[in-house]
Design an enzyme around this catalytic site. Sequence first.
Site, PDB file in Angstrom:
ATOM      1  CG  PHE A  78     119.509  -6.896   6.839  1.00 39.06           C
ATOM      2  CD1 PHE A  78     118.590  -6.427   5.920  1.00 39.06           C
ATOM      3  CD2 PHE A  78     119.956  -6.034   7.832  1.00 39.06           C
ATOM      4  CE1 PHE A  78     118.117  -5.122   5.975  1.00 39.06           C
ATOM      5  CE2 PHE A  78     119.492  -4.728   7.906  1.00 39.06           C
ATOM      6  CZ  PHE A  78     118.567  -4.268   6.977  1.00 39.06           C
ATOM      7  CE1 TYR A 126     125.259  -2.363  10.472  1.00 41.86           C
ATOM      8  CE2 TYR A 126     124.463  -4.580  10.078  1.00 41.86           C
ATOM      9  CZ  TYR A 126     125.291  -3.715  10.756  1.00 41.86           C
ATOM     10  OH  TYR A 126     126.161  -4.187  11.694  1.00 41.86           O
ATOM     11  N   GLY A 127     125.559  -1.678   6.142  1.00 39.68           N
ATOM     12  CA  GLY A 127     126.736  -0.814   6.092  1.00 39.68           C
ATOM     13  C   GLY A 127     127.599  -1.188   4.904  1.00 39.68           C
ATOM     14  CB  SER A 128     131.230  -1.913   4.586  1.00 37.76           C
ATOM     15  OG  SER A 128     131.347  -3.049   5.422  1.00 37.76           O
ATOM     16  CD  GLU A 141     130.833  -7.522   9.039  1.00 35.49           C
ATOM     17  OE1 GLU A 141     130.709  -6.681   9.946  1.00 35.49           O
ATOM     18  OE2 GLU A 141     131.023  -7.210   7.848  1.00 35.49           O
TER      19      GLU A 141
END
Length: 193
Positions: A23, A25-27, A100
Amino acid sequence: MTESEMIEGRRYRAKPGEELRVFAYGSLMWRPDFPFIDIQPATLYGYHRAFCITSTHYRGSDAHPGLVLGLDRGGQCLGRVYRVAPEDAEATADYLHKREMVTGVYIPRLLKVRLTDGSDLTALSFIADRKHPQYAGKLSAEEVVAKIRDAVGIAGPNIEYLRNTVLHLDDLGIGDCALHRILRMIDAAKEAT
């Protein structure tokens, strides 16, 4: 426990022979940099996208920290789900850990997300660790603007990260949200100078 031990202890290991779903949601929405079979819009319930992570690596420095997005508790988040083939799952999980988990500010989690057809599936994502020193908490739009406006890290200007995320939210049909407002505030401030 040291930070490096915590980071390694949070390593997600893909299950051999199984697809991996991620999932974003950003980069990761606009720069996944891993192979995938397909991508679909999806909604995550129980978390929302927020500029709640201080960045001194990718989008800021020690001298001028920036902000990056994290999944923080409460609300919902519309993003994208990538489906990764079984033969690419392990390498993708390792890549995501390296990308990450530069610090321990994120916690990798398997979370239930809902696709547009109403079906649910489980996907790997990274939520904010509220106990980590890089967790910035709930900031006002003005505080976010002040941190993002001039911050630059090894991946480039913080404003570029925000602008790319907003463009991809537009692609998902999210036409006006808090991130759009922050971008408008930064652009207006730059025009005024």
